[in-house]
Design a protein around this motif. Structure first.
Motif, PDB file in Angstrom:
ATOM      1  N   THR A   1       5.910   7.374   7.327  1.00 16.49           N
ATOM      2  CA  THR A   1       5.234   6.621   8.381  1.00 16.49           C
ATOM      3  C   THR A   1       5.006   5.188   7.911  1.00 16.49           C
ATOM      4  N   ASP A   2       4.915   4.275   8.869  1.00 14.19           N
ATOM      5  CA  ASP A   2       4.562   2.892   8.516  1.00 14.19           C
ATOM      6  C   ASP A   2       3.084   2.632   8.752  1.00 14.19           C
ATOM      7  N   LYS A   3       2.346   3.656   9.169  1.00 15.89           N
ATOM      8  CA  LYS A   3       0.916   3.515   9.447  1.00 15.89           C
ATOM      9  C   LYS A   3       0.091   3.820   8.196  1.00 15.89           C
ATOM     10  N   CYS A   4      -1.066   3.158   8.094  1.00 19.30           N
ATOM     11  CA  CYS A   4      -1.974   3.408   6.980  1.00 19.30           C
ATOM     12  C   CYS A   4      -3.405   3.251   7.451  1.00 19.30           C
ATOM     13  N   ASN A   5      -4.306   4.019   6.843  1.00 17.75           N
ATOM     14  CA  ASN A   5      -5.726   3.956   7.190  1.00 17.75           C
ATOM     15  C   ASN A   5      -6.495   2.987   6.301  1.00 17.75           C
ATOM     16  N   LEU A   6      -5.791   2.260   5.413  1.00 14.95           N
ATOM     17  CA  LEU A   6      -6.391   1.199   4.612  1.00 14.95           C
ATOM     18  C   LEU A   6      -5.607  -0.095   4.822  1.00 14.95           C
TER      19      LEU A   6
ATOM     20  N   ASN B   1      -3.176   7.240  -0.785  1.00 15.19           N
ATOM     21  CA  ASN B   1      -4.359   6.465  -1.160  1.00 15.19           C
ATOM     22  C   ASN B   1      -5.566   7.365  -1.409  1.00 15.19           C
ATOM     23  N   GLY B   2      -5.429   8.649  -1.138  1.00 16.89           N
ATOM     24  CA  GLY B   2      -6.462   9.618  -1.496  1.00 16.89           C
ATOM     25  C   GLY B   2      -7.591   9.783  -0.512  1.00 16.89           C
ATOM     26  N   MET B   3      -7.652   8.954   0.516  1.00 16.67           N
ATOM     27  CA  MET B   3      -8.784   9.006   1.446  1.00 16.67           C
ATOM     28  C   MET B   3      -8.888  10.350   2.168  1.00 16.67           C
ATOM     29  N   LEU B   4      -7.766  10.962   2.471  1.00 18.30           N
ATOM     30  CA  LEU B   4      -7.752  12.230   3.204  1.00 18.30           C
ATOM     31  C   LEU B   4      -7.388  13.409   2.311  1.00 18.30           C
ATOM     32  N   LEU B   5      -7.214  13.159   1.031  1.00 24.36           N
ATOM     33  CA  LEU B   5      -6.658  14.171   0.148  1.00 24.36           C
ATOM     34  C   LEU B   5      -7.556  15.395  -0.010  1.00 24.36           C
TER      35      LEU B   5
ATOM     36  N   PRO C   1     -17.703   0.965  -6.130  1.00 20.71           N
ATOM     37  CA  PRO C   1     -17.650   1.188  -4.682  1.00 20.71           C
ATOM     38  C   PRO C   1     -17.502  -0.077  -3.846  1.00 20.71           C
ATOM     39  N   GLU C   2     -18.281  -1.112  -4.151  1.00 19.00           N
ATOM     40  CA  GLU C   2     -18.204  -2.326  -3.346  1.00 19.00           C
ATOM     41  C   GLU C   2     -16.870  -3.042  -3.551  1.00 19.00           C
ATOM     42  N   ARG C   3     -16.404  -3.044  -4.781  1.00 15.89           N
ATOM     43  CA  ARG C   3     -15.106  -3.663  -5.046  1.00 15.89           C
ATOM     44  C   ARG C   3     -13.997  -2.870  -4.362  1.00 15.89           C
ATOM     45  N   PHE C   4     -14.137  -1.554  -4.323  1.00 15.11           N
ATOM     46  CA  PHE C   4     -13.146  -0.719  -3.645  1.00 15.11           C
ATOM     47  C   PHE C   4     -13.040  -1.108  -2.170  1.00 15.11           C
ATOM     48  N   LYS C   5     -14.205  -1.330  -1.548  1.00  6.64           N
ATOM     49  CA  LYS C   5     -14.198  -1.754  -0.144  1.00  6.64           C
ATOM     50  C   LYS C   5     -13.529  -3.112   0.025  1.00  6.64           C
ATOM     51  N   GLU C   6     -13.741  -3.992  -0.939  1.00  5.98           N
ATOM     52  CA  GLU C   6     -13.131  -5.320  -0.866  1.00  5.98           C
ATOM     53  C   GLU C   6     -11.613  -5.246  -1.001  1.00  5.98           C
TER      54      GLU C   6
ATOM     55  N   ARG D   1     -10.381  -3.100   1.995  1.00  2.75           N
ATOM     56  CA  ARG D   1     -10.935  -3.661   3.229  1.00  2.75           C
ATOM     57  C   ARG D   1     -11.680  -2.636   4.087  1.00  2.75           C
ATOM     58  N   CYS D   2     -11.484  -1.345   3.865  1.00  2.57           N
ATOM     59  CA  CYS D   2     -12.190  -0.374   4.719  1.00  2.57           C
ATOM     60  C   CYS D   2     -12.322   0.995   4.059  1.00  2.57           C
ATOM     61  N   GLY D   3     -12.098   1.096   2.750  1.00  2.00           N
ATOM     62  CA  GLY D   3     -12.066   2.395   2.108  1.00  2.00           C
ATOM     63  C   GLY D   3     -13.392   2.861   1.551  1.00  2.00           C
ATOM     64  N   ASP D   4     -13.450   4.146   1.207  1.00  2.50           N
ATOM     65  CA  ASP D   4     -14.639   4.777   0.639  1.00  2.50           C
ATOM     66  C   ASP D   4     -14.241   5.409  -0.696  1.00  2.50           C
ATOM     67  N   LEU D   5     -14.736   4.864  -1.784  1.00  2.00           N
ATOM     68  CA  LEU D   5     -14.367   5.322  -3.120  1.00  2.00           C
ATOM     69  C   LEU D   5     -14.686   6.798  -3.314  1.00  2.00           C
TER      70      LEU D   5
END
Length: 339
Positions: A20-25, A99-103, A127-132, A135-139
């Protein structure tokens, strides 16, 4: 039937498939904040088409298929595809880069469907750097995913860390220390400025991987052979791009990946884009269209010849491909290729 051998004598046994070319980050080194224009639904290969290409490729000597994206876990039918791949004789290793967000929610189902192992992109433990960076992730979601992957036996678990000066350079030691308590391979990747990602990064963000390696050596690390249970080439060989070291008493290992380490000389892979084009090289703008003949009813032998053609077009090195692509101005973004 002879296998896939490129013009430089390299045996091609590894197919990376961007499902897919889609990503949640929206990672800052991968794509612009607004994302990239998505392909139309009709342009993207169907699950059955991916599986057919993999089956034909396996008859030419492909033994390892890695699923990438975009983010592969946002692709509908991903479990079906893993299952179909697991039933193809000759493909003994099915892996995924995520990216592990849904893993955490997928790990058990992926294992039962036939996935062998995962690579998880993780560039920071803050955590804050991860969001930076994303741009929208949750460590925490990614860390939960890593634990879930380990628990269900998606092994070896690898962590891919792109090192960026002024962004996460100060975390190399902390990331390396993860290998003390976990049987993970933490791999430090030298940032490679890519052309069509819409970012603000240039060469000043590059940290030479030799510098990272020296820092790890000062921690007492020593060179080791890769302890992975599955190689990236033919069974019983190791043809991946990383050199490995180990900290004293560590359960896991630390890897280093840089274009400057002559990794191209042993490259054994082709890349299939989500819209059905085979790329001979990550840095090349050359591609071979499989989607059109697939949908025009081409027989397997026609697809075989196109796969052979892609293998024959592999450049000797990514540097040569980069020079050609830069002069042509036709470079794809990293998010469209799947890394």
């Amino acid at each position: 039937m002879t296998g896939l051998i490129d013009a430089f004598g390299r045996e091609i046994t590894y197919l990376r498939v961007s499902v897919t070319d889609k990503c949640n980050l929206r990672c800052i080194y991968c794509m612009p904040e607004e994302g990239v224009p998505p392909k139309s639904h009709s342009d993207i290969l169907r699950i059955e088409e991916f599986a057919r290409i993999a089956r034909i490729a396996s008859q030419l000597g492909i033994t390892h298929v890695r699923l990438t994206g975009g983010e592969p876990l946002v692709r509908k039918g991903i479990l079906t595809l893993v299952h179909l791949l697991s039933e193809i004789p000759g493909i003994y290793d099915i892996s995924m880069t995520t990216n592990g967000m849904l893993l955490a929610g997928f790990a058990s189902h992926l294992r039962k469907s036939g996935l062998n192992r995962v690579n998880v992109s993780l560039d920071t433990l803050k955590p804050e750097r991860f969001k930076e960076i994303t741009r929208c992730g949750d460590l925490d979601q990614v860390l939960d995913g890593l634990k879930a992957a380990e628990d269900v036996g998606l092994s070896p678990v690898r962590i891919n860390t792109v090192v960026l000066n002024g962004v996460n350079r100060d975390e190399v030691k902390d990331l390396a220390m993860l290998t003390l308590d976990h049987p993970w391979a933490v791999r430090f990747i030298e940032f490679m400025p890519f052309w069509d990602n819409g970012w603000r990064f240039g060469d000043s963000y590059v940290t030479p991987i030799s510098e990272i390696r020296e820092e790890i050596v000062l921690l007492g690390a020593y060179p080791v052979e890769s302890d992975e249970k599955c190689s990236e080439g033919k069974k019983g060989t190791e043809s991946g791009p990383a050199g490995y070291m180990k900290l004293p008493g560590a359960r896991g290992s630390i890897g280093f990946i840089s274009m400057k380490d002559h990794i191209c000389s042993g490259c054994n892979r082709l890349r299939l884009t989500a819209d059905g084009f085979l790329l001979p090289c990550l840095l090349s703008d050359i591609s071979v269209d499989l989607r059109t003949p697939l949908r025009e009813g081409a027989a397997d032998d026609v697809i075989e010849e196109l796969i052979r053609k892609a293998a024959s077009l592999k450049p000797e090195s990514g540097y040569a491909a980069k020079a050609m692509a830069s002069s042509a101005g036709n470079n794809l973004s990293l998010s469209k290729i799947g890394g």
